[in-house]
Structure formats: C-alpha cells, structure tokens
Motif scaffolding. Structure first.
Motif, PDB file in Angstrom:
ATOM      1  N   LEU A 116      -6.929   3.198  -4.350  1.00 16.84           N
ATOM      2  CA  LEU A 116      -8.129   3.192  -3.479  1.00 16.84           C
ATOM      3  C   LEU A 116      -8.884   4.130  -3.278  1.00 16.84           C
ATOM      4  CD1 LEU A 116      -6.187   0.594  -1.115  1.00 16.84           C
ATOM      5  CD2 LEU A 116      -7.717  -0.062  -3.272  1.00 16.84           C
ATOM      6  N   TYR A 175      -2.972   0.689  -4.200  1.00 17.88           N
ATOM      7  CA  TYR A 175      -2.617  -0.453  -3.710  1.00 17.88           C
ATOM      8  C   TYR A 175      -1.861  -1.289  -5.023  1.00 17.88           C
ATOM      9  CZ  TYR A 175      -3.753  -5.818  -3.091  1.00 17.88           C
ATOM     10  OH  TYR A 175      -3.512  -6.861  -3.143  1.00 17.88           O
ATOM     11  N   VAL A 187      -7.353  -4.057   2.409  1.00 19.72           N
ATOM     12  CA  VAL A 187      -6.398  -4.963   1.711  1.00 19.72           C
ATOM     13  C   VAL A 187      -5.210  -5.401   2.714  1.00 19.72           C
ATOM     14  CG1 VAL A 187      -6.642  -3.621  -0.574  1.00 19.72           C
ATOM     15  CG2 VAL A 187      -5.137  -2.583   1.138  1.00 19.72           C
ATOM     16  N   LYS A 205      -0.865  -5.007  -5.981  1.00 19.43           N
ATOM     17  CA  LYS A 205      -0.855  -6.352  -5.796  1.00 19.43           C
ATOM     18  C   LYS A 205       0.634  -7.048  -6.224  1.00 19.43           C
ATOM     19  CE  LYS A 205      -3.460  -9.020  -9.240  1.00 19.43           C
ATOM     20  NZ  LYS A 205      -3.880  -8.000 -10.305  1.00 19.43           N
ATOM     21  N   LEU A 231       0.867  -1.283  -0.023  1.00 17.69           N
ATOM     22  CA  LEU A 231       0.033  -0.024  -0.096  1.00 17.69           C
ATOM     23  C   LEU A 231       1.001   1.211  -0.013  1.00 17.69           C
ATOM     24  CD1 LEU A 231      -3.021   1.249   0.270  1.00 17.69           C
ATOM     25  CD2 LEU A 231      -2.588   1.206   2.756  1.00 17.69           C
ATOM     26  N   VAL A 280      -1.500  -6.464   3.063  1.00 14.85           N
ATOM     27  CA  VAL A 280      -0.472  -6.126   2.451  1.00 14.85           C
ATOM     28  C   VAL A 280       0.804  -6.374   3.285  1.00 14.85           C
ATOM     29  CG1 VAL A 280      -1.339  -3.878   0.935  1.00 14.85           C
ATOM     30  CG2 VAL A 280      -0.237  -3.739   3.271  1.00 14.85           C
TER      31      VAL A 280
END
Ligand SMILES: [Zn+2]
Lengths: 200, 337
Positions: B157, B147, B261, B149, B134, B263
């Motif tokens: 976000l 964010y 999320v 991945k 993040l 992370v």
C-alpha cells in the motif's frame, strides 16, 4: 574414488565427474556472469551422464581462485556445504593451474579488471610463483624478458588473441596436484585483495 | 490445511549468516545466526564485498550447528526455504547456492522466499496470524505498509520514497556521532530527551508513502545552526525530536492505511520493530482499534534470522511455491507476484 571437479572462477564454467583419474562426464561452457544459475544444473547433468547418485560422491576438487570474487565463492559454497553434511573430502587447486594444465613454463593471465590481471607461472602443473596481481605493463615486460615462457588466458589484455589449453588435461593435472583441505570451515577463496582495501 | 512440515531455512541477504530448522510453521528446532555487525561497525556500515566474504567464512559452521541443535537430520526435511531477495547480491548468492546444494544432494524441493515475507511471518512465532492483515514493515532496508487479504498474498500500500527508516536512523546517528548501527543508540538516548527541538513534518505525494530524507537534512541543518550560534547541542533532546518525528510519520501512515483497508490484525515486522518507543506508541495507537488484533514480534525475531524464513517457507511450501536449480538471487525482488 568418485570425484566432482568444479571451477567457477573465470568466465567458463567447468564441471566434471572423475573416477580414478578418468573423466567420466564433463561440462565446459562459456558462462560469463551466469555460473550461479548454471552450476547446479551442470553438476546434476554431469552426475546423470556418469550415472552417479549424489550420495555416492566422495570428494570435491575445486579452484579456490584467483578470479571473479562472486565466481570463486560459487564453487567454494558448494564444497563447504557438501563437506558439512557428508563425509566428502575437499581438495583445492588454482584457476591458473587449471588453465595451464601439464604444460611447461606457462604464464597464465586472467582479467582482474582495471587494467590488471591475476597471473602466475605454472610449470608441469605446479605453481612456480604464487598467484599475484600484475599490471598489463608488468605482463608485457615479463613477456619480453622471458621468451621461453608461453602466455595463455585472457591475452586480449595484451593485444593478442585469447588462448586456452586443453581443459581435460587441465582437470586431470589439477586433480593430481590438488591439496587436501583439513579444516573446511577455515577455507577461504584466494582473493589477492584484503578486506581493508574496501575501507572507504 | 494441515500445517505439518519440516523446513530447513537459509537467510544471507545482508550481514547475518543464518540457518534454522522450523517444524509445522512455528516451532523453532534451531535458529543459528552469525552476525557480522562487529566487522561492519569498523567500516561505519555494511560493506557488500566484506559481507559476502564473511558469509562464506561462516556458512559451514552455521549449517553444522543448526543441524546439530535441531535434533533432526537433513533427510527428515520436507523442503529447503531460502531468501531469494531483496538484499545484497553477493551475500544472497551464498545462501541461494547453499540451498541449491542441499536440495540437489538430498533431492528436496526448493522454496524461494521474499525477505519481507519472512519478517511478516516472524509473527507466527507469537500469535496465530489472522487475515486480512496490515503489516508495518520497518527495517534497515525497508519501510512498507503491506496488505494481505489472505495467506501469502501481498499488496504494497505504501513504501518509502527515499531512505528506509533504519537507514535514516543510521544517517542521523552518524551526524550525531553515535556510531553504527544508529537505531538502538538513538532509541536509548531519546529516553533521556525532551521536547526542545522541533523538526518539520514530512510531506509525500502519495498518502501512504513514507519519506525520511527531509527529516535527515533537517537534523543536519539543526546541528549546523546550533554550531553557528555557538550553542551546545543537546544530543538527547535531538534524538528525542528525531525519533518522535519519524514515529509520527510511521504511525500517521499506518492510521491512514487502516482507513483504506479493513483488517483483523496489524502486525509489526522488521529490524526497527525492536525500537522500544515504536512498540509503545503503536500499542497505544492500536488501543483505539479494539476490533483489530495487534502482533509485535518477539525481540529475538526482529532482526534478520532464518527462523522467520522458515515460518514463511512453511506457508509457501504448502502453497506449492517452488524454485529449480537455475534459480538465482534477486537483489531487487518484488513482493507482489
Ligand atoms: Zn530484514
């Protein structure tokens, strides 16, 4: 000498490969507000047509203005970068001289927006007056008081049809009269308006 | 994936003309930045046309210095990475054209970079970036929760609904007559302040979005009210109240994002990441998340520079991201593509 000519000051994009006073390849196209996207492909294409390699380039001749601010910076950025990395000599000329070519007593006007023009008198390839900003009325007065001058460029601003002269003559005349740039870092476009005018 | 690469990076999105040479994604061979801040200070903010003019005055000097300091030659370079946007269009044009010119002359690939990606990857200079992550991006032009991945995959976000955080600092500093830029001035003054004034809490419709304009108006109203009552304004206390309110908002939204999320790392990015109080409070907040690593970029890499574009450029280059000669500057440019 292998020379690249670039003009991005106005609504046409002009790129040419010139060797010893002869135009080897030329791209001259309408590119209103799209010079930035088109210029590199135009240069690449001109080099391919001329069968030159980029590294063979020895000098760049560019118009330093007057014209669109974004426009004049395009050719100048290219020239400054090339001169920074390779032994390439830079020469400058003005967009007015390019448009006038080798013609006599030719007053060139370029739209500067807000009912004003960038203008200047060119005689056989040389600027008689420095390029300057004129109002439409001033241009009309000049036209009345100087009947032996011919007026070219964005003539729609004075209610006539735009008039452009032979571009090849313009390029070759510019190259003949261009000034060498000794200090590439100090080279700036011919804006005709100072930073202070942007003070809020 | 091997990380071997040599990137020449160019950044001109706002008021710094910057060129860097970056080896293997995280080794800075040279990083030259010519800042226009002194000129724009005279104008009380960045003047777009003036910024473009200064870029063209600086570009050849910065390029020559960056090459010389790097100890490499343009021939050695694998790719030319450049900031495509977002930013001031006239300023971006100079960097884009300089990049295209080099790419043409040396026949090198062009790698377009989003400015925010550069800020995020600035963290590669201090840490190994771990995914998913993040990023809290805070600068004069941006306030975003991003964010990622995986490498070079961006999902926004939350973003600001009005002013960017740095802009809010500048505007409040103007009201308080602290000069431009406002961030460092308020940060320094707030250190001498205490809890005298209370500013209202920010409300946004989307839970992860930011808003700063209400806070800015509240500061203005408070200044006017004190004036009306003939009370002397305690600038240090106001700077303190404003800074705490801004950071409450930023950290609250970051916390909220961490609820949505999962992370491995949180990274701070952007010019406002130089703010000492933000660094302190974010570090303290992240103590509550022992499983999540925190990365704060080095001070030299918080403001705009080309090294960060080179760090992002190395990744984008490996990912095969390319631009051709017809590419152009994008003043508004989506990170999520
Ligand atoms: Zn930035």
């Amino acid at each position: 000498m292998k020379q690249l000519f670039i003009d991005t000051a106005h609504r046409h994009l002009t790129v040419a490969c010139v060797e010893n006073g002869v135009i080897v390849s030329l791209i001259h196209q309408e590119a209103f507000k799209s010079q930035s996207e088109k210029v590199m492909n135009a240069i690449d294409e001109c080099f391919k047509q001329a069968m030159w390699q980029p590294r063979q380039l020895q000098s760049v001749v560019l118009t330093e203005g007057p014209g669109s601010y974004t426009g004049v910076r395009i050719a100048m950025t290219i020239a400054k970068v090339l001169a920074s990395v390779a032994p390439i000599t830079i020469y400058t000329t003005t967009s007015l001289q390019l448009i006038a070519g080798s013609n006599m007593n030719t007053f060139v006007l370029i739209d500067a927006r807000s009912a004003r023009v960038y203008g200047g008198l060119v005689d056989e390839g040389r600027l008689v007056d420095d390029a300057s900003i004129y109002t439409i009325e001033q241009v009309q007065q000049l036209k009345e008081t100087h009947p032996h001058w011919q007026f070219v460029g964005d003539l729609h601003l004075i209610g006539e049809s735009d008039r452009w002269m032979d571009i090849e003559d313009g390029i070759l005349t510019c190259i003949k009269n261009a000034r060498v740039v000794d200090d590439i870092d100090a080279l700036i476009p011919l804006y005709l308006k100072s930073n202070q005018e942007y003070q809020l | 994936m091997s990380n071997k690469s040599l990137i020449c990076a160019i950044e001109t999105s706002c008021d710094e003309t910057a060129i860097a040479f970056i080896a293997d994604g995280s080794k800075v061979l040279s990083n030259v930045v010519s800042s226009q801040i002194d000129t724009h200070r005279g104008f009380g903010g960045v003047m777009p046309e003036v910024a473009s003019r200064l870029h063209i005055e600086q570009i050849s000097l910065v390029l020559k210095e960056a090459i010389e300091k790097s100890g490499v030659t343009m021939e050695d370079v694998d790719a030319i990475a450049f900031t495509q946007g977002p930013g001031l269009i006239g300023s971006l044009h100079i960097g884009v054209l300089a990049s295209k010119t080099l790419a043409w002359y040396y026949q090198k690939p062009l790698v377009p970079i989003h400015h925010i990606a550069g800020h995020i990857y600035a963290n590669a200079f201090v840490t190994e970036i771990q995914f998913p992550l993040l990023a809290l991006v805070v600068s004069g032009g941006h306030t975003e929760l991003v964010y990622m991945k995986e490498d070079y995959n961006f999902e926004i976000l939350g973003t600001t609904q009005d002013d960017a955080i740095g802009e809010a600092y500048d505007k409040v500093a103007r009201v308080m007559e602290l000069g431009y830029p406002g961030g460092p001035a308020i940060d320094a003054l707030a250190k001498q302040g205490t809890t005298q004034y209370v500013l209202p809490r920010v409300r946004t419709e989307k839970p992860l979005d930011f808003s700063f304009s209400g806070l800015k108006s509240a500061v203005l109203q408070l200044v006017l009210k004190e004036e009306r009552h003939g009370r002397e304004l305690d600038k240090a206390n106001l700077a303190y109240a404003f800074q705490e309110a801004v950071l409450d908002e930023v950290l609250f939204k970051t916390k909220k994002a961490l609820e949505t999320v999962e992370v491995r790392q949180v990274v701070l990015a952007g010019g406002v990441s130089a703010n000492s109080r933000l660094r302190e409070r974010l570090t303290r907040m992240m103590d509550g998340y022992p499983d999540i690593a925190l990365s704060i970029p080095p001070l030299w890499c918080t403001t705009d520079n080309a090294a960060m574009i080179g760090a992002a450029g190395a990744v984008a280059f490996k990912k095969g991201i390319r631009a051709d000669f017809s590419t152009s500057a994008k003043a508004g440019y989506d990170l999520e593509v």
